[in-house]
Write a protein that holds these residues in place. Structure first.
Motif, PDB file in Angstrom:
ATOM      1  N   LEU A  68       0.828  -1.208   0.000  1.00  0.00           N
ATOM      2  CA  LEU A  68       0.000   0.000   0.000  1.00  0.00           C
ATOM      3  C   LEU A  68       0.861   1.256   0.000  1.00  0.00           C
ATOM      4  CD1 LEU A  68      -2.895  -0.717   2.540  1.00  0.00           C
ATOM      5  CD2 LEU A  68      -2.984  -0.788   0.052  1.00  0.00           C
ATOM      6  N   ASN A  69       1.870   1.271   0.862  1.00  0.00           N
ATOM      7  CA  ASN A  69       2.738   2.443   0.963  1.00  0.00           C
ATOM      8  C   ASN A  69       3.452   2.732  -0.352  1.00  0.00           C
ATOM      9  OD1 ASN A  69       2.034   2.667   3.664  1.00  0.00           O
ATOM     10  ND2 ASN A  69       3.862   1.615   4.414  1.00  0.00           N
ATOM     11  N   ALA A  70       3.990   1.691  -0.970  1.00  0.00           N
ATOM     12  CA  ALA A  70       4.742   1.860  -2.212  1.00  0.00           C
ATOM     13  C   ALA A  70       3.845   2.350  -3.347  1.00  0.00           C
ATOM     14  CB  ALA A  70       5.419   0.546  -2.598  1.00  0.00           C
ATOM     15  N   GLU A  71       2.631   1.818  -3.432  1.00  0.00           N
ATOM     16  CA  GLU A  71       1.706   2.225  -4.499  1.00  0.00           C
ATOM     17  C   GLU A  71       1.357   3.707  -4.373  1.00  0.00           C
ATOM     18  OE1 GLU A  71      -0.662  -2.022  -5.196  1.00  0.00           O
ATOM     19  OE2 GLU A  71      -1.530  -0.463  -3.902  1.00  0.00           O
ATOM     20  N   TRP A  72       1.088   4.142  -3.146  1.00  0.00           N
ATOM     21  CA  TRP A  72       0.724   5.548  -2.944  1.00  0.00           C
ATOM     22  C   TRP A  72       1.897   6.472  -3.261  1.00  0.00           C
ATOM     23  CZ3 TRP A  72      -3.603   8.362  -1.861  1.00  0.00           C
ATOM     24  CH2 TRP A  72      -3.373   9.704  -1.534  1.00  0.00           C
ATOM     25  N   VAL A  73       3.060   6.162  -2.726  1.00  0.00           N
ATOM     26  CA  VAL A  73       4.222   7.029  -2.927  1.00  0.00           C
ATOM     27  C   VAL A  73       4.552   7.160  -4.410  1.00  0.00           C
ATOM     28  CG1 VAL A  73       6.725   7.139  -2.599  1.00  0.00           C
ATOM     29  CG2 VAL A  73       5.231   6.738  -0.646  1.00  0.00           C
ATOM     30  N   LYS A  74       4.454   6.061  -5.134  1.00  0.00           N
ATOM     31  CA  LYS A  74       4.742   6.109  -6.573  1.00  0.00           C
ATOM     32  C   LYS A  74       3.757   7.034  -7.286  1.00  0.00           C
ATOM     33  CE  LYS A  74       5.274   3.189 -10.675  1.00  0.00           C
ATOM     34  NZ  LYS A  74       5.226   1.797 -11.205  1.00  0.00           N
ATOM     35  N   ALA A  75       2.469   6.913  -6.961  1.00  0.00           N
ATOM     36  CA  ALA A  75       1.463   7.754  -7.605  1.00  0.00           C
ATOM     37  C   ALA A  75       1.636   9.221  -7.228  1.00  0.00           C
ATOM     38  CB  ALA A  75       0.065   7.276  -7.230  1.00  0.00           C
ATOM     39  N   ALA A  76       2.030   9.490  -5.971  1.00  0.00           N
ATOM     40  CA  ALA A  76       2.134  10.869  -5.486  1.00  0.00           C
ATOM     41  C   ALA A  76       3.325  11.610  -6.076  1.00  0.00           C
ATOM     42  CB  ALA A  76       2.224  10.883  -3.959  1.00  0.00           C
ATOM     43  N   ARG A  77       4.222  10.919  -6.732  1.00  0.00           N
ATOM     44  CA  ARG A  77       5.365  11.592  -7.338  1.00  0.00           C
ATOM     45  C   ARG A  77       4.949  12.533  -8.459  1.00  0.00           C
ATOM     46  NH1 ARG A  77       9.122   6.150  -6.981  1.00  0.00           N
ATOM     47  NH2 ARG A  77       9.752   6.480  -4.796  1.00  0.00           N
ATOM     48  N   ARG A  78       3.724  12.382  -8.964  1.00  0.00           N
ATOM     49  CA  ARG A  78       3.234  13.276 -10.009  1.00  0.00           C
ATOM     50  C   ARG A  78       2.672  14.579  -9.430  1.00  0.00           C
ATOM     51  NH1 ARG A  78      -1.360   9.191 -12.061  1.00  0.00           N
ATOM     52  NH2 ARG A  78       0.403   7.819 -11.667  1.00  0.00           N
ATOM     53  N   LEU A  79       2.583  14.688  -8.094  1.00  0.00           N
ATOM     54  CA  LEU A  79       2.059  15.885  -7.453  1.00  0.00           C
ATOM     55  C   LEU A  79       3.171  16.891  -7.199  1.00  0.00           C
ATOM     56  CD1 LEU A  79      -0.281  14.275  -4.768  1.00  0.00           C
ATOM     57  CD2 LEU A  79      -0.869  15.005  -7.089  1.00  0.00           C
ATOM     58  N   SER A  80       2.835  18.161  -7.273  1.00  0.00           N
ATOM     59  CA  SER A  80       3.803  19.197  -6.938  1.00  0.00           C
ATOM     60  C   SER A  80       3.978  19.283  -5.431  1.00  0.00           C
ATOM     61  CB  SER A  80       3.341  20.554  -7.473  1.00  0.00           C
ATOM     62  OG  SER A  80       2.233  21.029  -6.719  1.00  0.00           O
ATOM     63  N   THR A  81       5.064  19.889  -5.010  1.00  0.00           N
ATOM     64  CA  THR A  81       5.291  20.051  -3.572  1.00  0.00           C
ATOM     65  C   THR A  81       4.256  20.987  -2.953  1.00  0.00           C
ATOM     66  OG1 THR A  81       6.903  21.822  -3.986  1.00  0.00           O
ATOM     67  CG2 THR A  81       7.760  19.584  -3.775  1.00  0.00           C
ATOM     68  N   THR A  82       3.796  21.973  -3.727  1.00  0.00           N
ATOM     69  CA  THR A  82       2.776  22.892  -3.219  1.00  0.00           C
ATOM     70  C   THR A  82       1.462  22.160  -2.984  1.00  0.00           C
ATOM     71  OG1 THR A  82       3.784  24.761  -4.376  1.00  0.00           O
ATOM     72  CG2 THR A  82       1.487  25.011  -3.691  1.00  0.00           C
ATOM     73  N   VAL A  83       1.097  21.276  -3.900  1.00  0.00           N
ATOM     74  CA  VAL A  83      -0.119  20.490  -3.729  1.00  0.00           C
ATOM     75  C   VAL A  83       0.001  19.593  -2.498  1.00  0.00           C
ATOM     76  CG1 VAL A  83      -1.448  18.566  -4.708  1.00  0.00           C
ATOM     77  CG2 VAL A  83      -0.876  20.551  -6.120  1.00  0.00           C
ATOM     78  N   LEU A  84       1.156  18.964  -2.321  1.00  0.00           N
ATOM     79  CA  LEU A  84       1.359  18.108  -1.152  1.00  0.00           C
ATOM     80  C   LEU A  84       1.185  18.894   0.143  1.00  0.00           C
ATOM     81  CD1 LEU A  84       4.393  15.774  -1.987  1.00  0.00           C
ATOM     82  CD2 LEU A  84       2.028  15.097  -1.544  1.00  0.00           C
ATOM     83  N   ILE A  85       1.777  20.066   0.209  1.00  0.00           N
ATOM     84  CA  ILE A  85       1.670  20.877   1.427  1.00  0.00           C
ATOM     85  C   ILE A  85       0.223  21.270   1.685  1.00  0.00           C
ATOM     86  CG2 ILE A  85       2.260  23.099   2.465  1.00  0.00           C
ATOM     87  CD1 ILE A  85       5.015  22.858   1.160  1.00  0.00           C
ATOM     88  N   ASP A  86      -0.479  21.703   0.650  1.00  0.00           N
ATOM     89  CA  ASP A  86      -1.886  22.103   0.819  1.00  0.00           C
ATOM     90  C   ASP A  86      -2.733  20.940   1.334  1.00  0.00           C
ATOM     91  OD1 ASP A  86      -1.363  24.667  -0.011  1.00  0.00           O
ATOM     92  OD2 ASP A  86      -2.080  24.369  -2.071  1.00  0.00           O
ATOM     93  N   LEU A  87      -2.513  19.757   0.776  1.00  0.00           N
ATOM     94  CA  LEU A  87      -3.281  18.592   1.195  1.00  0.00           C
ATOM     95  C   LEU A  87      -2.905  18.159   2.611  1.00  0.00           C
ATOM     96  CD1 LEU A  87      -3.277  16.513  -2.105  1.00  0.00           C
ATOM     97  CD2 LEU A  87      -5.198  17.758  -1.094  1.00  0.00           C
ATOM     98  N   LEU A  88      -1.634  18.282   2.967  1.00  0.00           N
ATOM     99  CA  LEU A  88      -1.216  17.965   4.331  1.00  0.00           C
ATOM    100  C   LEU A  88      -1.821  18.936   5.334  1.00  0.00           C
ATOM    101  CD1 LEU A  88       2.530  16.995   3.742  1.00  0.00           C
ATOM    102  CD2 LEU A  88       0.824  15.563   4.891  1.00  0.00           C
ATOM    103  N   LYS A  89      -1.938  20.189   4.967  1.00  0.00           N
ATOM    104  CA  LYS A  89      -2.563  21.178   5.852  1.00  0.00           C
ATOM    105  C   LYS A  89      -4.004  20.792   6.168  1.00  0.00           C
ATOM    106  CE  LYS A  89      -0.176  25.501   4.611  1.00  0.00           C
ATOM    107  NZ  LYS A  89      -0.377  26.824   3.950  1.00  0.00           N
ATOM    108  N   SER A  90      -4.792  20.586   5.134  1.00  0.00           N
ATOM    109  CA  SER A  90      -6.217  20.331   5.339  1.00  0.00           C
ATOM    110  C   SER A  90      -6.462  18.966   5.989  1.00  0.00           C
ATOM    111  CB  SER A  90      -6.970  20.431   4.014  1.00  0.00           C
ATOM    112  OG  SER A  90      -6.458  19.501   3.065  1.00  0.00           O
ATOM    113  N   SER A  91      -5.784  17.944   5.515  1.00  0.00           N
ATOM    114  CA  SER A  91      -5.996  16.610   6.081  1.00  0.00           C
ATOM    115  C   SER A  91      -5.419  16.500   7.480  1.00  0.00           C
ATOM    116  CB  SER A  91      -5.385  15.534   5.173  1.00  0.00           C
ATOM    117  OG  SER A  91      -3.973  15.668   5.093  1.00  0.00           O
TER     118      SER A  91
END
Length: 261
Positions: A68-91
């Motif tokens: 599960l961890n590997a599948e998610w991390v691989k898919a998330a590599r297409r996200l920008s760092t700004t998107v990651l931060i925004d999603l981490l803030k809200s979640s």
């Protein structure tokens, strides 16, 4: 603190390797987002993903979690760092709300398996979640050479939770009744934990005035967090650990693992 840390990183730092094997800083941030979203899904919304593989043992469970961890991390590599931060803030805010609303003494959805528990109370589950957040932020800080979280306020709750794996770690180790093992994590951020043999079982005890420990292990905080989360091997850690008394008995501590995957 996590958001402030991530916002301070350069693009080069986002892609630096970490102690977490094949994961970069960005990969760890993505994994932290995954744990937020999964927790909201099952704890808040009652949605539990059915495994797509047979889970008959702890080994199977670890393999499934790694998948599960590997599948998610691989898919998330297409996200920008700004998107990651925004999603981490809200979640992250929603995640904390779920943790805060939990009844500490009812049974948790998932047990703390690394402590040998088939069922666990919510207080232990929440403490385990804290250690997860601590470890991954510490891994990022270690990778980019930022000040760590090794303070009394932040490190002690983490290591105190991790030490609850000591009885399970020693479960197959024989010793005379009343044998005591002391494990000290040095500095003001650490403390001493006592493991005692009683009725053929090992248990953590608050104090031991009757006798001196048969073995005493002293570990620095900078080594402890890496060792007990599989960041370094017992052999690597042994070079920085002080063993006294029955060294063979004490050295079992170096095999303690307080994470699942």
């Amino acid at each position: 603190m996590l958001i402030e840390l991530l916002q301070s990183l350069s693009q080069e730092e986002w892609h630096m390797p970490t102690i977490a094997k094949q994961w970069t800083v960005k990969d760890i941030a993505a994994h932290l987002l995954d744990t937020n979203l999964r927790t909201l899904s099952f704890a808040r919304d009652g949605y539990v993903l059915q495994p797509d593989m047979s889970i008959e043992s702890n080994t199977d469970l670890i393999a499934y979690l790694n998948k599960l961890n590997a599948e998610w991390v691989k898919a998330a590599r297409r996200l920008s760092t700004t998107v990651l931060i925004d999603l981490l803030k809200s979640s992250g805010r929603a995640f904390c709300d779920v943790m805060q609303q939990a009844d500490l003494h009812t049974e948790a959805i998932f047990s703390v398996a690394w402590a040998g528990e088939a069922t666990s109370s919510n207080w232990f589950h929440i403490a385990r979640e804290y250690t997860e957040k601590f470890i991954h932020q510490q891994q990022i800080r270690d990778a980019v050479n930022k000040p760590g979280l090794l303070t009394r306020e932040l490190f002690y709750p983490f290591i105190d939770t991790f030490m609850r794996a000591l009885p399970y770690t020693y479960r197959n180790i024989a010793a005379p009744e009343e044998t005591v093992i002391a494990v000290t994590v040095s500095s003001d951020a650490g403390g001493t934990w006592l493991l005692k043999r009683n009725n053929s079982n090992w248990m953590l005890v608050a104090e031991n005035k009757e006798q001196e420990p048969r073995a005493h292990v002293i570990i620095e905080p900078s080594i402890a967090w890496k060792l007990f989360s599989k960041g370094i091997t017992p052999a690597e850690a042994a070079q920085h650990v002080v063993l006294s008394g029955d060294e063979q008995l004490g050295a079992v501590v170096l095999n303690m693992i307080s994470v699942m995957a």
